[in-house]
Design an enzyme around this catalytic site. Structure first.
Site, PDB file in Angstrom:
ATOM      1  N   LYS A   1     -24.561  -2.039   8.869  1.00  0.00           N
ATOM      2  CA  LYS A   1     -25.107  -3.332   9.270  1.00  0.00           C
ATOM      3  C   LYS A   1     -24.311  -3.788  10.491  1.00  0.00           C
ATOM      4  CE  LYS A   1     -22.164  -6.408   6.699  1.00  0.00           C
ATOM      5  NZ  LYS A   1     -22.119  -7.599   5.901  1.00  0.00           N
TER       6      LYS A   1
ATOM      7  N   ASP B   1       0.863  -1.183   0.000  1.00  0.00           N
ATOM      8  CA  ASP B   1       0.000   0.000   0.000  1.00  0.00           C
ATOM      9  C   ASP B   1       0.889   1.220   0.000  1.00  0.00           C
ATOM     10  OD1 ASP B   1      -3.266   0.238   1.090  1.00  0.00           O
ATOM     11  OD2 ASP B   1      -2.042   2.036   0.816  1.00  0.00           O
TER      12      ASP B   1
ATOM     13  N   CYS C   1     -20.999  -1.289  -1.131  1.00  0.00           N
ATOM     14  CA  CYS C   1     -21.124  -2.118  -2.336  1.00  0.00           C
ATOM     15  C   CYS C   1     -22.464  -1.991  -3.056  1.00  0.00           C
ATOM     16  CB  CYS C   1     -20.862  -3.572  -1.966  1.00  0.00           C
ATOM     17  SG  CYS C   1     -19.273  -3.769  -1.159  1.00  0.00           S
TER      18      CYS C   1
HETATM   19  C1  UGA Z   1     -22.145  -7.196  -0.149  1.00  0.00           C
HETATM   20  C2  UGA Z   1     -22.369  -8.621  -0.663  1.00  0.00           C
HETATM   21  O1  UGA Z   1     -23.253  -9.310   0.205  1.00  0.00           O
HETATM   22  C3  UGA Z   1     -21.046  -9.382  -0.764  1.00  0.00           C
HETATM   23  O2  UGA Z   1     -21.260 -10.659  -1.320  1.00  0.00           O
HETATM   24  C4  UGA Z   1     -20.087  -8.590  -1.659  1.00  0.00           C
HETATM   25  O3  UGA Z   1     -18.827  -9.201  -1.753  1.00  0.00           O
HETATM   26  C5  UGA Z   1     -19.916  -7.200  -1.091  1.00  0.00           C
HETATM   27  O4  UGA Z   1     -21.203  -6.552  -1.008  1.00  0.00           O
HETATM   28  C6  UGA Z   1     -19.005  -6.438  -2.018  1.00  0.00           C
HETATM   29  O5  UGA Z   1     -19.375  -6.233  -3.189  1.00  0.00           O
HETATM   30  O6  UGA Z   1     -17.868  -6.145  -1.633  1.00  0.00           O
HETATM   31  P1  UGA Z   1     -21.731  -6.070   2.267  1.00  0.00           P
HETATM   32  O7  UGA Z   1     -21.900  -4.757   1.559  1.00  0.00           O
HETATM   33  O8  UGA Z   1     -20.587  -6.258   3.177  1.00  0.00           O
HETATM   34  O9  UGA Z   1     -21.644  -7.271   1.181  1.00  0.00           O
HETATM   35  O10 UGA Z   1     -23.035  -6.282   3.139  1.00  0.00           O
HETATM   36  P2  UGA Z   1     -24.362  -7.166   3.114  1.00  0.00           P
HETATM   37  O11 UGA Z   1     -24.353  -8.068   4.269  1.00  0.00           O
HETATM   38  O12 UGA Z   1     -24.599  -7.778   1.792  1.00  0.00           O
HETATM   39  O13 UGA Z   1     -25.471  -6.030   3.380  1.00  0.00           O
HETATM   40  C7  UGA Z   1     -25.687  -4.949   2.469  1.00  0.00           C
HETATM   41  C8  UGA Z   1     -26.855  -4.101   2.919  1.00  0.00           C
HETATM   42  O14 UGA Z   1     -28.096  -4.807   2.789  1.00  0.00           O
HETATM   43  C9  UGA Z   1     -26.792  -3.671   4.392  1.00  0.00           C
HETATM   44  O15 UGA Z   1     -27.208  -2.340   4.517  1.00  0.00           O
HETATM   45  C10 UGA Z   1     -27.762  -4.617   5.091  1.00  0.00           C
HETATM   46  O16 UGA Z   1     -28.296  -4.088   6.260  1.00  0.00           O
HETATM   47  C11 UGA Z   1     -28.824  -4.764   4.009  1.00  0.00           C
HETATM   48  N1  UGA Z   1     -29.629  -5.998   4.140  1.00  0.00           N
HETATM   49  C12 UGA Z   1     -29.045  -7.219   3.984  1.00  0.00           C
HETATM   50  C13 UGA Z   1     -31.005  -5.892   4.397  1.00  0.00           C
HETATM   51  O17 UGA Z   1     -31.564  -4.780   4.546  1.00  0.00           O
HETATM   52  N2  UGA Z   1     -31.725  -7.046   4.469  1.00  0.00           N
HETATM   53  C14 UGA Z   1     -31.173  -8.280   4.314  1.00  0.00           C
HETATM   54  O18 UGA Z   1     -31.914  -9.279   4.402  1.00  0.00           O
HETATM   55  C15 UGA Z   1     -29.793  -8.370   4.071  1.00  0.00           C
END
Ligand code: UGA
Length: 439
Positions: A324, A30, A263
């Site tokens: 989250k 980095d 993401c």
């Molecule tokens: C997401 C994807 O799940 C990963 O597979 C991916 O690698 C990543 O993006 C990326 O592109 O780097 P992440 O952003 O860490 O992962 O978080 P998630 O757990 O997917 O949650 C995303 C959002 O959706 C959060 O705001 C969460 O609260 C919301 N969410 C998730 C809901 O409102 N309801 C659900 O049932 C699940």
């Protein structure tokens, strides 16, 4: 095999650490000298469960090092991962690829033998081919292939996701590159993790397809939750009844205050920009983005509507500002929209988050920062849950009741059983089920 990873953000650091855990020799590079110095001294700059232990173990074994020197790192590496940031361009929907291309140029000038340059960052379709051209321009005699290897790690469970993935996607355009990539993921394929080998273009699109589909599911279930409230159904029952159908499934089917993080918001917009460039209609994703933004904006008025006192005179306790649970990340978190909106209406805000307070302090002003749930709730007219931290699930309602001045709980993550909350003397407003007032 020796690996170099460029970029020690979420993706780079987790990938580098996990590859070293497999036994490869990994150098994480980095240009941020301060970050490298703190990693060298064992300090992990992000909150990610399990990461510190994996890094410490590899550091002890001696096969994970950190450096600001690209030359030494890529010199005899068979694979160089590019895991630098691809932020959305200011005022646009497209991902900014400046850092990816610059890293590629530098690698092209430094490599002395055949190397696979692997794009880990989330990039628009066609980037692997563009990067190849850019690298050849920088050094026409460089021996390399470009591969696309999108990541599917979730913040908060990234280490586990890396070590136990549902699949690994490998986008390659030559047998040599495929061989190197298969070797890298042999520790996973040996334990029956499917390796999906595709062209680099398909691999790039797989990443957007996955994230946009998940974002769409969340947008969908959020709207079904609204409908549940209107018709008197219960979203938990509806999601369970529909989700047990294997074609639908139960994951990513929980309503919330709108998806956030680094993401889904970025990748949905990037997918739309990509489709527009190719003149392909993607109205479904456009609707997902608009509906999510609308949902965010609706949270603060929803709180104001059930407060029972004038917002200007109210104190509102916010539980959770991370986008989250299990992360300290507040990028595109619901709180970023909700807190300023409530403050603009004249409310006083107190906040507790188990991990994200440090980022919060730099972002929000005029907020009372509290060390636990109950001090945040002190004299509050309403308690609002925005993040689904486990710590909030185990809340002691009797203790909470003694702290608050009002009786309203708004739960944007459906953490509680309505009966429990009402019995403790609160009015309970959650998502996709009838509000329950004090008996
Ligand atoms: C997401 C994807 O799940 C990963 O597979 C991916 O690698 C990543 O993006 C990326 O592109 O780097 P992440 O952003 O860490 O992962 O978080 P998630 O757990 O997917 O949650 C995303 C959002 O959706 C959060 O705001 C969460 O609260 C919301 N969410 C998730 C809901 O409102 N309801 C659900 O049932 C699940």
């Amino acid at each position: 095999m020796k690996i170099a990873v460029i970029g020690t953000g979420y993706v780079g650091l987790v990938s580098g650490a996990c590859f070293s855990h497999f036994g490869f020799d990994v150098v994480c590079v980095d240009q941020d000298a301060k970050k490298i110095a703190s990693l060298e001294s064992g300090i992990i700059p992000i909150y990610e469960p399990g990461l510190e232990a994996v890094v410490a173990r590899s550091r002890q074994k001696g096969n994970l090092t950190f450096s600001t020197e690209l030359a030494g790192a890529v010199n005899d590496a068979q694979a160089v991962f590019i895991a630098v940031g691809t932020p959305t361009k200011a005022g646009e929907d497209q991902a900014d690829l400046t850092y990816v291309f610059e890293a590629g140029r530098q690698v092209a000038r430094l490599i002395t033998s055949y190397t696979v340059v692997v794009i880990k960052s989330t990039v628009p379709v066609g980037t692997a081919n563009k990067l190849r051209a850019i690298m050849l321009e920088a050094n026409p005699s460089a021996q390399f292939d470009v591969a696309s290897n999108p990541e599917f790690l979730r913040e908060g469970s990234a280490v586990d996701d890396f070590l136990h993935p549902d699949r690994v996607v490998i986008g390659v355009n030559s047998p040599e590159a495929e061989k190197v990539m298969r070797n890298l993921y042999q520790p996973l394929s040996a334990s029956s993790v499917p390796l999906v080998v595709t062209s680099s273009t398909s691999a790039e699109l797989i990443k957007y397809t996955a994230n946009c589909y998940l974002a769409m599911r969340i947008g969908f279930v959020n709207q079904v939750a609204d409908l549940c409230e209107a018709v008197g159904a219960d979203i938990r029952e509806v999601a369970l009844g529909a989700g047990l159908d294997k074609r639908i499934g139960l994951h990513y089917f929980a309503p919330g205050p709108g998806f956030g993080g680094s993401c889904f918001p970025k990748d949905t917009r990037a997918m739309i920009a990509m489709a527009r460039e190719h003149k392909v209609p993607v109205s479904i994703i456009e609707d997902v983005v608009v509906a999510n933004e609308r949902r965010r904006v609706a949270v603060a008025p929803r709180i104001a509507a059930v407060l029972g006192v004038a917002v200007q005179k109210s104190k509102i306790a916010i539980l959770g500002i991370a986008f989250k649970a299990d992360t300290d990340d507040i990028r595109d978190a619901a709180a970023l929209e909700v807190i300023p909106a409530l403050q603009a209406m004249g409310a006083t805000i107190s906040v507790f988050d188990p991990a994200a307070m440090e980022h919060g302090r730099k972002t929000f002003s005029n907020v009372e920062w509290c060390n636990d749930i109950y001090s945040a709730a002190q004299n509050a007219d309403a308690v609002v849950v925005l993040t689904e931290w486990n710590e909030f699930r185990g809340i002691d309602f009797a203790k909470l009741k003694k702290a608050v001045r009002g009786t309203v709980i708004l739960d944007f993550r459906n953490l509680y059983l309505p009966d429990d909350v009402v019995k403790a003397g609160f009015s309970y407003h959650s998502l996709g089920r009838a509000s329950r007032s004090l008996l």
